[in-house]
Design an enzyme around this catalytic site. Structure first.
Site, PDB file in Angstrom:
ATOM      1  N   SER A   1       0.860  -1.188   0.000  1.00  0.00           N
ATOM      2  CA  SER A   1       0.000   0.000   0.000  1.00  0.00           C
ATOM      3  C   SER A   1       0.897   1.240   0.000  1.00  0.00           C
ATOM      4  O   SER A   1       2.043   1.192   0.467  1.00  0.00           O
ATOM      5  CB  SER A   1      -0.839  -0.015   1.281  1.00  0.00           C
ATOM      6  N   TYR A  10      -0.787  -1.099  10.483  1.00  0.00           N
ATOM      7  CA  TYR A  10      -1.115  -1.342   9.078  1.00  0.00           C
ATOM      8  C   TYR A  10       0.036  -0.879   8.169  1.00  0.00           C
ATOM      9  O   TYR A  10       0.552  -1.640   7.348  1.00  0.00           O
ATOM     10  CB  TYR A  10      -2.420  -0.617   8.714  1.00  0.00           C
TER      11      TYR A  10
HETATM   12  N1  LIG Z   1      -8.772  -0.351  -0.739  1.00  0.00           N
HETATM   13  C1  LIG Z   1      -7.692   0.390  -0.580  1.00  0.00           C
HETATM   14  O1  LIG Z   1      -7.764   1.643  -0.554  1.00  0.00           O
HETATM   15  C2  LIG Z   1      -6.344  -0.274  -0.467  1.00  0.00           C
HETATM   16  C3  LIG Z   1      -5.204   0.538  -0.675  1.00  0.00           C
HETATM   17  C4  LIG Z   1      -3.946  -0.029  -0.586  1.00  0.00           C
HETATM   18  C5  LIG Z   1      -3.813  -1.380  -0.310  1.00  0.00           C
HETATM   19  N2  LIG Z   1      -4.928  -2.144  -0.093  1.00  0.00           N
HETATM   20  C6  LIG Z   1      -4.723  -3.574   0.204  1.00  0.00           C
HETATM   21  O2  LIG Z   1      -5.341  -4.321  -0.816  1.00  0.00           O
HETATM   22  C7  LIG Z   1      -5.696  -5.612  -0.340  1.00  0.00           C
HETATM   23  C8  LIG Z   1      -7.133  -5.907  -0.711  1.00  0.00           C
HETATM   24  O3  LIG Z   1      -7.973  -4.945  -0.080  1.00  0.00           O
HETATM   25  P1  LIG Z   1      -9.372  -4.487  -0.658  1.00  0.00           P
HETATM   26  O4  LIG Z   1      -9.388  -3.022  -0.594  1.00  0.00           O
HETATM   27  O5  LIG Z   1      -9.656  -5.169  -1.940  1.00  0.00           O
HETATM   28  O6  LIG Z   1     -10.336  -5.033   0.524  1.00  0.00           O
HETATM   29  P2  LIG Z   1     -11.795  -5.695   0.496  1.00  0.00           P
HETATM   30  O7  LIG Z   1     -12.629  -5.161  -0.606  1.00  0.00           O
HETATM   31  O8  LIG Z   1     -12.294  -5.537   1.905  1.00  0.00           O
HETATM   32  O9  LIG Z   1     -11.495  -7.260   0.214  1.00  0.00           O
HETATM   33  C9  LIG Z   1     -10.746  -8.014   1.124  1.00  0.00           C
HETATM   34  C10 LIG Z   1     -10.688  -9.481   0.688  1.00  0.00           C
HETATM   35  O10 LIG Z   1      -9.811 -10.178   1.607  1.00  0.00           O
HETATM   36  C11 LIG Z   1     -10.509 -11.301   2.189  1.00  0.00           C
HETATM   37  N3  LIG Z   1      -9.999 -11.485   3.554  1.00  0.00           N
HETATM   38  C12 LIG Z   1     -10.018 -10.592   4.567  1.00  0.00           C
HETATM   39  N4  LIG Z   1      -9.492 -11.136   5.682  1.00  0.00           N
HETATM   40  C13 LIG Z   1      -9.129 -12.403   5.358  1.00  0.00           C
HETATM   41  C14 LIG Z   1      -8.546 -13.482   6.084  1.00  0.00           C
HETATM   42  N5  LIG Z   1      -8.284 -13.396   7.411  1.00  0.00           N
HETATM   43  N6  LIG Z   1      -8.282 -14.646   5.450  1.00  0.00           N
HETATM   44  C15 LIG Z   1      -8.589 -14.773   4.131  1.00  0.00           C
HETATM   45  N7  LIG Z   1      -9.151 -13.796   3.392  1.00  0.00           N
HETATM   46  C16 LIG Z   1      -9.433 -12.630   4.000  1.00  0.00           C
HETATM   47  C17 LIG Z   1     -12.006 -10.901   2.096  1.00  0.00           C
HETATM   48  O11 LIG Z   1     -12.912 -12.009   2.052  1.00  0.00           O
HETATM   49  P3  LIG Z   1     -13.533 -12.699   3.393  1.00  0.00           P
HETATM   50  O12 LIG Z   1     -14.004 -11.584   4.270  1.00  0.00           O
HETATM   51  O13 LIG Z   1     -14.607 -13.613   2.904  1.00  0.00           O
HETATM   52  O14 LIG Z   1     -12.399 -13.487   4.010  1.00  0.00           O
HETATM   53  C18 LIG Z   1     -12.028 -10.192   0.743  1.00  0.00           C
HETATM   54  O15 LIG Z   1     -12.095 -11.136  -0.310  1.00  0.00           O
HETATM   55  C19 LIG Z   1      -5.414  -5.576   1.174  1.00  0.00           C
HETATM   56  O16 LIG Z   1      -4.194  -6.202   1.431  1.00  0.00           O
HETATM   57  C20 LIG Z   1      -5.350  -4.089   1.496  1.00  0.00           C
HETATM   58  O17 LIG Z   1      -4.565  -3.845   2.629  1.00  0.00           O
HETATM   59  C21 LIG Z   1      -6.197  -1.623  -0.174  1.00  0.00           C
END
Ligand SMILES: NC(=O)c1ccc[n+]([C@@H]2O[C@H](COP(=O)([O-])OP(=O)(O)OC[C@H]3O[C@@H](n4cnc5c(N)ncnc54)[C@H](OP(=O)(O)O)[C@@H]3O)[C@@H](O)[C@H]2O)c1
Length: 256
Positions: A135, A145
């Site tokens: 990130s 984080y």
């Molecule tokens: N959105 C942003 O602004 C942003 C920016 C920079 C980086 N990121 C990073 O991008 C990645 C994806 O985030 P996102 O924004 O796409 O989030 P999201 O829409 O909330 O999706 C998260 C996914 O991870 C799964 N997950 C969560 N906890 C888990 C666990 N303990 N074991 C297995 N699966 C798990 C969830 O499914 P279940 O709940 O069914 O397990 C879901 O499929 C993360 O690493 C986040 O830190 C996000």
């Protein structure tokens, strides 16, 4: 057909990777905790793109979940996307310690263990890729984080450098992906109030996934999607650290 495993494949960035890779002809292993959602995602992708989809119900914050994911990595993959993640609600000390430890398990231990499990097979076949989702928070000062995401970048760079010293590993790549704010379920799940984040800072998940896959092919060590974030990353080298730390530690971190 090449096969890719995506952790956190049912929502946001992971789901975008799944769509893109399926449209590129990859068979998929989709990992998350919610079984029904996984099965629906797998069916939709199979019906739309005619690829094989396998589901792996696993919680990467548990020993059993990590072991099941490692076993699938050892069975052989062409691409691993370590994407699963979440944010804890609150400032340091307001978040229960158990939640911080779970975050480090999913964001760091899972990334370390799955990369360790998948690379021997890729080296044996002489090709493969690993994308570790970090990130832009890695460049800010942003609690556990941000600290964990900084580790993801340094870890991925370290592994890639060590791979470069192995003969026959030039077609095996490990890359960190550092997106800024992406419209997904992440912020709502973490109870974050995002109303103060300006429009120009928001990225689209499909574009993030497409940029990452292009950068992996090009051998980029750390992929930063979006011109605005590339500019911010450059600018942060010119501005005093205390200014960027203050802005970075506050933006998007007010909690409902
Ligand atoms: N959105 C942003 O602004 C942003 C920016 C920079 C980086 N990121 C990073 O991008 C990645 C994806 O985030 P996102 O924004 O796409 O989030 P999201 O829409 O909330 O999706 C998260 C996914 O991870 C799964 N997950 C969560 N906890 C888990 C666990 N303990 N074991 C297995 N699966 C798990 C969830 O499914 P279940 O709940 O069914 O397990 C879901 O499929 C993360 O690493 C986040 O830190 C996000």
């Amino acid at each position: 057909m090449p096969t890719a495993l995506i952790t956190g494949a049912t929502a946001g960035i992971g789901a975008a990777f799944a769509r893109r890779l399926a449209s590129d002809g990859f068979d998929l292993v989709l990992l998350a905790r919610d079984k029904v959602r996984l099965e629906n995602t797998a069916r939709e992708l199979h019906e739309t793109y005619a690829v094989r989809t396998e589901v792996l119900v696993a919680d990467l914050a548990t020993d059993e979940g990590l072991a099941a994911a490692e076993d699938r990595c050892r069975a052989g993959l062409d691409l691993l996307v370590n994407n699963a993640g979440f944010g804890n609600k609150g400032l340091w000390l307001d978040v229960p310690l158990a939640d911080e430890l779970a975050l480090l398990r999913v964001h760091c231990e899972a990334v370390l263990r799955l990369t360790h499990a998948v690379l021997p097979g890729m080296l044996e076949r002489g090709r493969g890729g690993v994308i570790n989702v970090s990130s832009m928070s890695a460049y800010a000062v942003r609690g556990t984080y941000g600290a964990g995401k900084a580790w993801v970048i340094k870890f991925s760079q370290g592994v890639q450098h060590d791979l470069a010293r192995r003969p026959g590993a030039d077609r095996v790549r490990v890359m960190a992906l550092a997106p800024g704010f992406v419209r997904t379920e992440f912020h709502e799940r973490a109870g974050m109030d995002t109303s103060g984040i300006p429009d120009f800072l928001w990225l689209d998940a499909d574009e993030v996934a497409a940029t990452a896959l292009r950068d992996l092919r090009r051998g980029v060590p750390v992929s930063i999607p979006g011109a605005q974030y590339k500019a911010l990353a450059g600018l942060s080298r010119l501005v005093p650290a205390r200014v960027t730390e203050r802005i970075g530690s506050r933006t998007g971190r007010s909690y409902d």
